[in-house]
Design an enzyme around this catalytic site. Structure first.
Site, PDB file in Angstrom:
ATOM      1  N   LYS A 152       0.859  -1.192   0.000  1.00 29.35           N
ATOM      2  CA  LYS A 152       0.000   0.000   0.000  1.00 29.35           C
ATOM      3  C   LYS A 152       0.887   1.230   0.000  1.00 29.35           C
ATOM      4  O   LYS A 152       1.820   1.331   0.800  1.00 29.35           O
ATOM      5  CB  LYS A 152      -0.835  -0.007   1.301  1.00 29.35           C
ATOM      6  N   LYS A 202       4.734   2.072   8.796  1.00 27.37           N
ATOM      7  CA  LYS A 202       3.585   2.857   9.290  1.00 27.37           C
ATOM      8  C   LYS A 202       2.350   1.966   9.403  1.00 27.37           C
ATOM      9  O   LYS A 202       1.625   2.003  10.401  1.00 27.37           O
ATOM     10  CB  LYS A 202       3.327   4.032   8.333  1.00 27.37           C
ATOM     11  N   LYS A 238       5.436   2.290  -2.939  1.00 34.25           N
ATOM     12  CA  LYS A 238       5.502   3.695  -3.364  1.00 34.25           C
ATOM     13  C   LYS A 238       5.885   3.701  -4.828  1.00 34.25           C
ATOM     14  O   LYS A 238       6.523   2.770  -5.319  1.00 34.25           O
ATOM     15  CB  LYS A 238       6.567   4.436  -2.551  1.00 34.25           C
ATOM     16  N   THR A 284      -5.662  12.581   8.524  1.00 35.68           N
ATOM     17  CA  THR A 284      -4.309  12.651   9.100  1.00 35.68           C
ATOM     18  C   THR A 284      -4.344  13.538  10.348  1.00 35.68           C
ATOM     19  O   THR A 284      -3.821  13.178  11.406  1.00 35.68           O
ATOM     20  CB  THR A 284      -3.311  13.212   8.064  1.00 35.68           C
ATOM     21  N   ASN A 333      -3.136  21.452   4.518  1.00 38.60           N
ATOM     22  CA  ASN A 333      -4.127  20.398   4.738  1.00 38.60           C
ATOM     23  C   ASN A 333      -4.098  19.905   6.186  1.00 38.60           C
ATOM     24  O   ASN A 333      -5.111  19.892   6.878  1.00 38.60           O
ATOM     25  CB  ASN A 333      -3.864  19.248   3.749  1.00 38.60           C
ATOM     26  N   SER A 342      -7.613   5.070   4.604  1.00 38.26           N
ATOM     27  CA  SER A 342      -7.466   4.399   3.296  1.00 38.26           C
ATOM     28  C   SER A 342      -7.818   2.920   3.430  1.00 38.26           C
ATOM     29  O   SER A 342      -8.424   2.323   2.537  1.00 38.26           O
ATOM     30  CB  SER A 342      -6.028   4.502   2.794  1.00 38.26           C
TER      31      SER A 342
HETATM   32  P1  NAD Z   1       0.347  21.433   2.572  1.00 37.67           P
HETATM   33  O1  NAD Z   1       1.186  21.798   1.404  1.00 37.67           O
HETATM   34  O2  NAD Z   1      -1.128  21.380   2.424  1.00 37.67           O
HETATM   35  O3  NAD Z   1       0.659  22.481   3.772  1.00 37.67           O
HETATM   36  C1  NAD Z   1       1.952  22.810   4.205  1.00 37.67           C
HETATM   37  C2  NAD Z   1       1.886  24.069   5.046  1.00 37.67           C
HETATM   38  O4  NAD Z   1       3.205  24.365   5.521  1.00 37.67           O
HETATM   39  C3  NAD Z   1       1.416  25.295   4.278  1.00 37.67           C
HETATM   40  O5  NAD Z   1       0.590  26.072   5.120  1.00 37.67           O
HETATM   41  C4  NAD Z   1       2.733  26.034   4.001  1.00 37.67           C
HETATM   42  O6  NAD Z   1       2.536  27.436   3.807  1.00 37.67           O
HETATM   43  C5  NAD Z   1       3.465  25.733   5.281  1.00 37.67           C
HETATM   44  N1  NAD Z   1       4.901  25.993   5.192  1.00 37.67           N
HETATM   45  C6  NAD Z   1       5.738  25.804   4.149  1.00 37.67           C
HETATM   46  N2  NAD Z   1       6.964  26.257   4.463  1.00 37.67           N
HETATM   47  C7  NAD Z   1       6.886  26.728   5.727  1.00 37.67           C
HETATM   48  C8  NAD Z   1       7.822  27.333   6.611  1.00 37.67           C
HETATM   49  N3  NAD Z   1       9.072  27.574   6.251  1.00 37.67           N
HETATM   50  N4  NAD Z   1       7.385  27.664   7.840  1.00 37.67           N
HETATM   51  C9  NAD Z   1       6.108  27.466   8.219  1.00 37.67           C
HETATM   52  N5  NAD Z   1       5.187  26.914   7.438  1.00 37.67           N
HETATM   53  C10 NAD Z   1       5.577  26.558   6.205  1.00 37.67           C
HETATM   54  O7  NAD Z   1       0.927  20.048   3.120  1.00 37.67           O
HETATM   55  P2  NAD Z   1       0.194  19.016   4.111  1.00 37.67           P
HETATM   56  O8  NAD Z   1      -0.514  18.001   3.318  1.00 37.67           O
HETATM   57  O9  NAD Z   1      -0.519  19.794   5.166  1.00 37.67           O
HETATM   58  O10 NAD Z   1       1.457  18.269   4.749  1.00 37.67           O
HETATM   59  C11 NAD Z   1       2.220  18.856   5.801  1.00 37.67           C
HETATM   60  C12 NAD Z   1       3.233  17.839   6.313  1.00 37.67           C
HETATM   61  O11 NAD Z   1       2.553  16.675   6.768  1.00 37.67           O
HETATM   62  C13 NAD Z   1       4.242  17.343   5.276  1.00 37.67           C
HETATM   63  O12 NAD Z   1       5.452  17.058   5.950  1.00 37.67           O
HETATM   64  C14 NAD Z   1       3.605  16.044   4.786  1.00 37.67           C
HETATM   65  O13 NAD Z   1       4.559  15.172   4.236  1.00 37.67           O
HETATM   66  C15 NAD Z   1       3.054  15.520   6.093  1.00 37.67           C
HETATM   67  N6  NAD Z   1       1.966  14.536   5.925  1.00 37.67           N
HETATM   68  C16 NAD Z   1       0.817  14.861   5.300  1.00 37.67           C
HETATM   69  C17 NAD Z   1      -0.191  13.907   5.167  1.00 37.67           C
HETATM   70  C18 NAD Z   1      -1.508  14.244   4.515  1.00 37.67           C
HETATM   71  O14 NAD Z   1      -2.440  13.425   4.622  1.00 37.67           O
HETATM   72  N7  NAD Z   1      -1.659  15.395   3.894  1.00 37.67           N
HETATM   73  C19 NAD Z   1      -0.005  12.601   5.663  1.00 37.67           C
HETATM   74  C20 NAD Z   1       1.199  12.288   6.309  1.00 37.67           C
HETATM   75  C21 NAD Z   1       2.188  13.283   6.431  1.00 37.67           C
END
Ligand code: NAD
Length: 423
Positions: free
Chosen positions: A78, A102, A114, A198, A229, A357
């Site tokens: 997955k 995970k 992946k 998440t 997000n 998922s």
């Molecule tokens: P996203 O792109 O929707 O949001 C990222 C946020 O971080 C934005 O608000 C952006 O402006 C901010 N950002 C970027 N650079 C920054 C900085 N220098 N200082 C402060 N804020 C900053 O991404 P997301 O989906 O919210 O994912 C965020 C993290 O969570 C990532 O590391 C991602 O890999 C991890 N993650 C996400 C999911 C998911 O379901 N979306 C699942 C597991 C892990």
């Protein structure tokens, strides 16, 4: 660099090598045999495909795609499909293994995979992206399936991409197979709560960790790095539960209000202005100040390697919830551990997405559509169970939560291999 490019490059950098250094130490602590190490060190299947796409210019361009099925001892592989110019097989293999870990931590019956296409999605039109997605799926169709390998969204792929994947796969198979892919739009068998799962899973384990420390929502001050997000959703959820969100940030800056930010109003402000900066009534601070702001819970939800040996000593939070991937360096982790600040590790804290998922796959196999209430209840059950497993292991071997989570995952994968007769 515009917002889209910023995200594309950040995501790639963020996920590179996450957790792999940690694993070497885990293997040493577990005293694995040569056979166990060998088994864990290579993916079961890994392939590269090339496929032609007729671009809107009328010219044909060849694309390269990869898919790595690292482990399938605990169930079908997955993992996400990403579109990225620097997509590499070796990197996909690392991320595939982390997916296997995970899934094992939260004890869902999946292995890890992946893959993706080597492409800069920002250079393609919508129609070209669709053709690339369909071409990639035609090339790997024999290797995926609900009981083989189930793709999901990742960097620069989303619900729309998953809908194309579903449609292409079903055309090839000439039958409906909704469980071949997750993260689909709800009208095609997806789950609405996947969009915030998440963040919700993270909030659920946070509550559990707080209970141990005698903390409750009311009066607990939270600082969140990132308002995308994950960050925006966790702010929304915790605010709704009665927490006080004192600081948030995004790529353009950070804001602080010790009395608590009005999160619904802040979300509207972001909708109008594109970011959190300039929110009326809040003071402007730097991202560095956010990490060391006066608060009870710190939630890095943006980037990797934010808490390190330079700032971990100044963190004022009592708990760190890692919703981003690898937001804490090894040096930062050591300092927080010595200061008795528990860090709920990424591999557990941000697993809510893959858990939902799994529910999507499960409801698709049953020809069912779970009510949202059932999804949320089962997510909570799974996350709390996983948290308690990790905490229990932590107490047993007296280590930090990150070590316990990795050890537990490795042991579960090896046990599945043993039961199959592979060890
Ligand atoms: P996203 O792109 O929707 O949001 C990222 C946020 O971080 C934005 O608000 C952006 O402006 C901010 N950002 C970027 N650079 C920054 C900085 N220098 N200082 C402060 N804020 C900053 O991404 P997301 O989906 O919210 O994912 C965020 C993290 O969570 C990532 O590391 C991602 O890999 C991890 N993650 C996400 C999911 C998911 O379901 N979306 C699942 C597991 C892990």
């Amino acid at each position: 660099m515009d917002r889209n490019h910023e995200r594309l490059h950040r995501d790639e950098r963020d996920l590179r090598s996450v957790g792999m250094a940690e694993l070497q130490a885990i293997y040493a602590d577990l005293g694995l045999t040569r056979a166990e190490l060998d088994l864990l060190s290579v993916p079961r299947r890994s392939f590269t495909v090339s496929f032609p796409v007729k671009m809107s210019s009328g010219k044909t361009r060849m694309f390269t795609g990869h898919r790595v099925q690292y482990s399938d001892a605990r169930g079908p592989a997955k993992g996400g499909i990403r579109f990225h110019p620097e997509m590499e097989e070796e990197h996909a293999a690392e991320l595939a293994f982390l997916m296997a870990l995970k899934c094992a931590v939260v004890n869902i019956p999946f292995g890890g995979a992946k893959g993706g296409v080597v492409v800069d999605p920002l250079q393609l039109t919508r129609d070209e992206l669709e053709l690339v997605t369909r071409g990639y799926i035609r090339a790997i169709a024999d290797h995926i399936g609900p009981f083989k390998d189930i793709p999901a969204p990742d960097v620069y792929t989303d619900e729309r991409t998953m809908a194309w994947i579903l449609d292409e796969y079903e055309r090839i198979k000439r039958e409906h197979v909704p469980a071949v892919v997750t993260g689909k739009p709800p009208d095609l068998g997806g789950i609405t709560a996947r969009r915030y799962s998440t963040a919700l899973g993270g909030a659920q384990v946070l509550e559990e960790a707080m209970k141990e420390r005698g903390m409750e929502a009311r009066g607990t001050r939270v600082a969140i790095q990132g308002f995308g997000n994950v960050g925006e959703n966790v702010a929304r959820i915790l605010h709704h539960w009665g927490f006080t969100i004192v600081a948030v940030s995004d790529v353009n800056g950070a804001i602080l209000d010790p009395r608590g930010l009005d999160i619904p109003a802040l979300r509207q402000h972001k909708g109008r202005t594109g970011g959190v900066a300039g929110f009326p009534g809040a003071s402007s601070i730097t991202n560095e100040q956010l990490l060391t702001a006066e608060c009870d819970v710190l939630i890095p939800a943006a980037l990797s390697y934010q808490l390190d040996e330079n700032n971990a000593g100044a963190v004022q939070a009592k708990i760190v919830l890692e919703l981003a991937n690898a937001p804490t360096t090894a040096g930062g982790d050591e300092i927080l551990f010595k200061r008795d600040i528990p860090v709920i590790p990424d591999i557990l804290a941000n697993a809510g997405g893959v858990v939902v998922s799994y529910f999507e796959w499960s409801q698709n196999l049953d020809g069912d559509a779970w009510p949202e209430e059932k999804v949320l209840r089962k997510l909570k059950h799974t996350m709390i169970h996983a948290f308690n497993d990790v905490r229990g292991h932590c107490r047993e071997i007296r280590c930090r939560m990150r070590t316990a989570a990795y050890q537990l995952a490795v042991k579960r994968i090896l046990n599945a291999e043993r039961l199959r007769g592979n060890l």
